[in-house]
Design a protein around this motif. Structure first.
Motif: not given
Length: 432
Positions: A80, A82, A84, A103, A105-107, A184, A219, A244
């Protein structure tokens, strides 16, 4: 070989072994290796048979191609990611910090995520928090204000509807919309906290220096073996954190020096012309350059004067697992550079900046040698392991409870020590 040189080389071997084999100075020692077994009727030895536990999650990951039995990532490995963007203002009189952050957040996993988890590590100081080490007080954890997920403002409530709940140092967010594979989600937080006193695990403040660690919503890790990593932070622990990019703006009084993970993006706004000129000299100097001396520690000499007596320091850091920072009105600043080899693969040698930030009275613990120790450590490990990959390494004088603890591009060292111990601590933490 004279005795001094021999002793120095033996000490170096011992220190490198310690740096590579042990955890941080306050961490647990490595377990002993199994003793050889003497077989009956003979003098030869054989290694005791060991049973390696089978981890169901790892076996499943191997079957899916995300892991391999050699330890290398499998062809379908993923992590994963992120991004920030954090802002914080430190009030050194009240010892409080006010923060705001977003944030993205990328899945990257193949799973659809309807719930995400966030680490609130500073909640170790909340009333009723559990600890496995000494904590100086349990008065105030993270005071959450706004919590926004995917554009929706959430409230603290139990159940399955969109919202959030906090259990110790773990925050669970039930999303308005699940995040599909390859998708995301955007999050926004505001929060406040009190910087803990000396005695806090790996950081805090002693009234003169502030070392700010575990200060923002981060995260939690979601991986291919165990899914969400939601272990509570109890104080005596190492950390499993996701990687990240960070964009961080820190507001402190003018005249204070700040060092943090990453690169200062606005040196002209916060550093005086004299400080910038000395930093430029340090980037190619053979020795140690005193960037900020005892007579320079005031707004207009070490830093610019700022607006309303404050300055905003803007840092960026790429591909790191955390962001920490130190600040003080009493810091001296030494700098040099380390030859690290070809860090970017362009066939040309590269260098990284080496900084040390410390109070004048810490010279008794050889802090005036810390930049030299840092340069030697980075160059040694770059030569025998791989090129140091980041733009700087800073050795920071922190409250005594820092002990010795590594962070991306920083190591915080507290307390007093003799020459050998000071070198050992710098080398050890940089080795991590």
């Amino acid at each position: 070989m004279d005795r001094a040189v021999a002793a120095s080389r033996m000490a170096l071997v011992r220190l490198v072994a310690l740096a590579l084999l042990s955890a941080c100075r306050t961490g647990r020692p490595a377990p002993p290796a199994p003793a050889p077994v003497e077989p009956r009727g003979g003098t030869a030895t054989r290694t005791r048979a060991m049973t390696v536990p089978v981890l169901e999650g790892f076996e499943l990951a191997v079957s899916k191609g995300t892991r391999s039995r050699t330890g290398a990532p499998g062809p379908k490995y993923w992590q994963q990611w992120s991004e920030y963007k954090l802002e914080a203002e430190l009030n050194p009189v009240s010892k409080r910090l006010a923060g705001h952050g977003t944030i993205k957040y990328y899945n990257r996993s193949p799973d659809t995520l309807g719930t995400v988890y966030v680490q609130l590590l500073h909640n170790i100081f909340a009333p009723g928090a559990h600890h496995d080490t000494y904590v100086p007080w349990s008065v105030e954890g993270v005071d959450l204000g706004k919590v926004v997920a995917e554009g929706a403002t959430l409230t603290a409530a139990p159940g399955d509807a969109p919202g959030y709940d906090v259990n110790g140092t773990i925050m669970r967010i039930r999303l308005p919309k699940p995040i599909p594979p390859g998708g995301s989600a955007d999050f926004e937080f505001t929060w406040k906290l009190r910087v803990p006193p000396d005695g806090a695990p790996r950081g805090g403040q002693d009234g003169e220096v502030f070392y700010i660690n575990y200060w923002y919503p981060q995260m939690a890790v979601y991986d291919d073996i165990n899914g969400w990593q939601v272990d509570q932070y109890l104080g005596n622990a190492e950390f499993y954190m996701g990687y990240g990019d960070y964009d961080v703006s820190l507001t402190v009084p003018a005249g204070w020096l700040v060092t943090g993970t990453g690169v200062i993006e606005n040196p002209g706004d916060v550093l005086s012309a004299q400080t910038r000129a000395r930093l430029d000299s340090a980037s190619h100097a053979a020795g140690i350059v005193h960037i900020v001396g005892e007579n320079d520690r005031e707004a207009g000499r070490s830093t610019t004067t700022g607006k309303d007596g404050k300055l905003v320091w803007h840092f960026t850091a790429r591909n790191v697992r955390d962001f920490a920072w130190g600040a003080s009105a009493r810091y001296l600043w030494d700098a040099t550079n380390a030859a690290v080899g070809d860090m970017n693969g362009d066939g040309q040698p590269d260098t990284s900046a080496i900084y040390s930030f410390y109070r004048p009275e810490q010279r008794i613990s050889h802090w005036d040698e810390a930049a030299r120790y840092g340069r030697h450590s980075v160059e040694f490990f770059s030569r025998f392991l791989w090129p140091y990959p980041w733009p700087h390494m800073s050795v920071v004088d922190g409250p005594s409870s820092c002990g010795g603890m590594e962070y991306p591009m920083l190591t915080c060292i507290g307390g007093q020590s003799d020459t050998l111990e000071m070198y050992e601590t710098v080398d050890h933490e940089i080795g991590h």
